[in-house]
Design a protein around this motif. Sequence first.
Motif, PDB file in Angstrom:
ATOM      1  N   HIS A  79       0.689  30.129  -9.660  1.00 25.86           N
ATOM      2  CA  HIS A  79      -0.303  29.210  -9.108  1.00 25.86           C
ATOM      3  C   HIS A  79       0.352  28.214  -8.146  1.00 25.86           C
ATOM      4  CE1 HIS A  79      -2.591  31.079 -12.199  1.00 25.86           C
ATOM      5  NE2 HIS A  79      -1.974  30.442 -13.189  1.00 25.86           N
ATOM      6  N   THR A  80      -0.427  27.683  -7.229  1.00 23.80           N
ATOM      7  CA  THR A  80       0.052  26.729  -6.231  1.00 23.80           C
ATOM      8  C   THR A  80      -0.359  25.319  -6.644  1.00 23.80           C
ATOM      9  OG1 THR A  80      -0.141  28.380  -4.471  1.00 23.80           O
ATOM     10  CG2 THR A  80      -0.025  26.071  -3.801  1.00 23.80           C
ATOM     11  N   LEU A  81       0.600  24.388  -6.558  1.00 21.87           N
ATOM     12  CA  LEU A  81       0.356  23.022  -7.015  1.00 21.87           C
ATOM     13  C   LEU A  81       0.535  22.011  -5.890  1.00 21.87           C
ATOM     14  CD1 LEU A  81      -0.109  20.846  -9.175  1.00 21.87           C
ATOM     15  CD2 LEU A  81       2.307  21.067  -9.809  1.00 21.87           C
ATOM     16  N   TYR A  82      -0.537  21.267  -5.633  1.00 17.97           N
ATOM     17  CA  TYR A  82      -0.475  20.109  -4.741  1.00 17.97           C
ATOM     18  C   TYR A  82      -0.344  18.867  -5.622  1.00 17.97           C
ATOM     19  CZ  TYR A  82      -2.223  22.941  -0.820  1.00 17.97           C
ATOM     20  OH  TYR A  82      -2.382  23.888   0.171  1.00 17.97           O
ATOM     21  N   ALA A  83       0.644  18.029  -5.337  1.00 16.91           N
ATOM     22  CA  ALA A  83       0.862  16.803  -6.107  1.00 16.91           C
ATOM     23  C   ALA A  83       0.678  15.605  -5.181  1.00 16.91           C
ATOM     24  CB  ALA A  83       2.249  16.796  -6.727  1.00 16.91           C
ATOM     25  N   VAL A  84      -0.360  14.848  -5.424  1.00 20.13           N
ATOM     26  CA  VAL A  84      -0.689  13.708  -4.570  1.00 20.13           C
ATOM     27  C   VAL A  84      -0.698  12.446  -5.419  1.00 20.13           C
ATOM     28  CG1 VAL A  84      -2.429  12.663  -3.076  1.00 20.13           C
ATOM     29  CG2 VAL A  84      -2.045  15.138  -3.023  1.00 20.13           C
ATOM     30  N   GLY A  85       0.033  11.435  -4.983  1.00 17.63           N
ATOM     31  CA  GLY A  85       0.112  10.196  -5.740  1.00 17.63           C
ATOM     32  C   GLY A  85       0.021   8.985  -4.835  1.00 17.63           C
ATOM     33  N   PHE A  86      -0.206   7.859  -5.455  1.00 16.70           N
ATOM     34  CA  PHE A  86      -0.235   6.593  -4.718  1.00 16.70           C
ATOM     35  C   PHE A  86       0.126   5.473  -5.688  1.00 16.70           C
ATOM     36  CE2 PHE A  86      -4.412   7.240  -6.463  1.00 16.70           C
ATOM     37  CZ  PHE A  86      -4.846   5.982  -6.873  1.00 16.70           C
ATOM     38  N   ALA A  97       5.755   8.216  -8.684  1.00 13.99           N
ATOM     39  CA  ALA A  97       7.138   8.374  -8.235  1.00 13.99           C
ATOM     40  C   ALA A  97       7.237   9.535  -7.241  1.00 13.99           C
ATOM     41  CB  ALA A  97       8.053   8.617  -9.423  1.00 13.99           C
ATOM     42  N   GLU A  98       7.713   9.254  -6.047  1.00 12.22           N
ATOM     43  CA  GLU A  98       7.790  10.281  -5.014  1.00 12.22           C
ATOM     44  C   GLU A  98       8.668  11.453  -5.450  1.00 12.22           C
ATOM     45  OE1 GLU A  98       8.296  10.500  -0.196  1.00 12.22           O
ATOM     46  OE2 GLU A  98       9.438   8.983  -1.278  1.00 12.22           O
ATOM     47  N   GLN A  99       9.794  11.154  -6.078  1.00 13.66           N
ATOM     48  CA  GLN A  99      10.707  12.217  -6.509  1.00 13.66           C
ATOM     49  C   GLN A  99      10.019  13.141  -7.514  1.00 13.66           C
ATOM     50  OE1 GLN A  99      14.392  10.776  -8.156  1.00 13.66           O
ATOM     51  NE2 GLN A  99      15.393  12.759  -7.992  1.00 13.66           N
ATOM     52  N   THR A 100       9.215  12.575  -8.397  1.00 14.22           N
ATOM     53  CA  THR A 100       8.494  13.384  -9.381  1.00 14.22           C
ATOM     54  C   THR A 100       7.438  14.244  -8.705  1.00 14.22           C
ATOM     55  OG1 THR A 100       8.841  11.743 -11.119  1.00 14.22           O
ATOM     56  CG2 THR A 100       7.046  13.313 -11.445  1.00 14.22           C
ATOM     57  N   LEU A 101       6.704  13.680  -7.769  1.00 14.61           N
ATOM     58  CA  LEU A 101       5.691  14.439  -7.046  1.00 14.61           C
ATOM     59  C   LEU A 101       6.312  15.633  -6.332  1.00 14.61           C
ATOM     60  CD1 LEU A 101       3.648  11.510  -5.453  1.00 14.61           C
ATOM     61  CD2 LEU A 101       2.958  12.908  -7.404  1.00 14.61           C
ATOM     62  N   GLN A 102       7.454  15.406  -5.710  1.00 15.03           N
ATOM     63  CA  GLN A 102       8.130  16.481  -4.990  1.00 15.03           C
ATOM     64  C   GLN A 102       8.640  17.554  -5.943  1.00 15.03           C
ATOM     65  OE1 GLN A 102      11.112  14.390  -2.727  1.00 15.03           O
ATOM     66  NE2 GLN A 102       9.658  13.670  -1.179  1.00 15.03           N
ATOM     67  N   THR A 129       6.644  24.528  -3.124  1.00 15.33           N
ATOM     68  CA  THR A 129       7.538  24.350  -1.981  1.00 15.33           C
ATOM     69  C   THR A 129       6.952  25.024  -0.738  1.00 15.33           C
ATOM     70  OG1 THR A 129       8.781  26.303  -2.696  1.00 15.33           O
ATOM     71  CG2 THR A 129       9.614  24.155  -3.379  1.00 15.33           C
ATOM     72  N   PRO A 130       7.260  24.454   0.431  1.00 15.98           N
ATOM     73  CA  PRO A 130       8.060  23.252   0.634  1.00 15.98           C
ATOM     74  C   PRO A 130       7.275  22.000   0.244  1.00 15.98           C
ATOM     75  CG  PRO A 130       7.182  23.977   2.723  1.00 15.98           C
ATOM     76  CD  PRO A 130       6.777  25.020   1.720  1.00 15.98           C
ATOM     77  N   TYR A 131       7.941  21.044  -0.435  1.00 16.67           N
ATOM     78  CA  TYR A 131       7.222  19.872  -0.906  1.00 16.67           C
ATOM     79  C   TYR A 131       6.700  19.010   0.237  1.00 16.67           C
ATOM     80  CZ  TYR A 131      11.638  17.201  -0.346  1.00 16.67           C
ATOM     81  OH  TYR A 131      12.783  16.615   0.143  1.00 16.67           O
ATOM     82  N   SER A 132       7.265  19.199   1.437  1.00 14.61           N
ATOM     83  CA  SER A 132       6.746  18.459   2.594  1.00 14.61           C
ATOM     84  C   SER A 132       5.303  18.852   2.893  1.00 14.61           C
ATOM     85  CB  SER A 132       7.615  18.725   3.825  1.00 14.61           C
ATOM     86  OG  SER A 132       7.656  20.112   4.125  1.00 14.61           O
ATOM     87  N   GLN A 133       4.902  20.007   2.409  1.00 11.64           N
ATOM     88  CA  GLN A 133       3.544  20.493   2.623  1.00 11.64           C
ATOM     89  C   GLN A 133       2.651  20.267   1.403  1.00 11.64           C
ATOM     90  OE1 GLN A 133       3.367  24.575   3.973  1.00 11.64           O
ATOM     91  NE2 GLN A 133       1.208  24.810   3.416  1.00 11.64           N
ATOM     92  N   TYR A 134       3.256  20.229   0.214  1.00 11.94           N
ATOM     93  CA  TYR A 134       2.460  20.208  -1.018  1.00 11.94           C
ATOM     94  C   TYR A 134       2.559  18.900  -1.810  1.00 11.94           C
ATOM     95  CZ  TYR A 134       1.933  25.198  -0.217  1.00 11.94           C
ATOM     96  OH  TYR A 134       1.623  26.433   0.328  1.00 11.94           O
ATOM     97  N   ALA A 135       3.388  17.961  -1.384  1.00  9.75           N
ATOM     98  CA  ALA A 135       3.509  16.680  -2.077  1.00  9.75           C
ATOM     99  C   ALA A 135       3.242  15.548  -1.101  1.00  9.75           C
ATOM    100  CB  ALA A 135       4.902  16.513  -2.685  1.00  9.75           C
TER     101      ALA A 135
END
Length: 213
Positions: A178-185, A189-194, A199-205
């Motif tokens: 499955h594909t996971l998008y992790a979005v936070g505000f 924690a950015e490191q956890t979201l990534q 991957t690449p987390y630049s696209q999915y986090a």
Amino acid sequence: GGEGSHYSVCAFGTDCDDCGSRTMPPPASPPPPYSPSCSAAVDLVLILDESGSMSSAYGSIAADVKRFAASVVMSFSLGASLAKISIIKFSTVCEVDLSLSDSREEAMNVISSYSPSGGTCISCALEAARNELDSNGRGESGVPGYVFLLTDGVQTSPSGSTDKDAILQAILLKAAGHTLYAVGFAGAAEQTLQAMASTPYSQYAFLGASMSD
């Protein structure tokens, strides 16, 4: 019109003088029919952080979450051969509020009941999402499974757990295909979201300062 006008009755009101002929403005055009932007066949699990920090006591966050979730639901054409949506809300524990469904009405009803309180168990929600896609998804028919996680914090529940528990569940979810998008505000924690995101987390986090980002 009014006193001194040429006509005793004026369709435009009671002006003091006859101003001559006037053209009524045309009626407003009806809004265009709603048209979802995505008609792909997908199984989407929308995970919403319902912990206490998302409460309206901290501003309009809860209302923003509802609007965001509704916009996601409205973006898809739902149907037996199109998109299906599941909604999971989590706080100290999590609950699958809507199993994979093509009912827009049911999805919107679940969103409207969003009411934040409690702690933050991200790992619980990710595990529930994996089980939902594995049990009720259409992966065997080639329909991809997507998970969209929205959170404003770090793992606090159950007691003693950390973001490492959330990352582990994210790894298991991705290993299941499955594909996971992790979005936070805010406090996420950015490191956890990534680490959680596909991957690449630049696209999915993504991490923003607030919901408006």
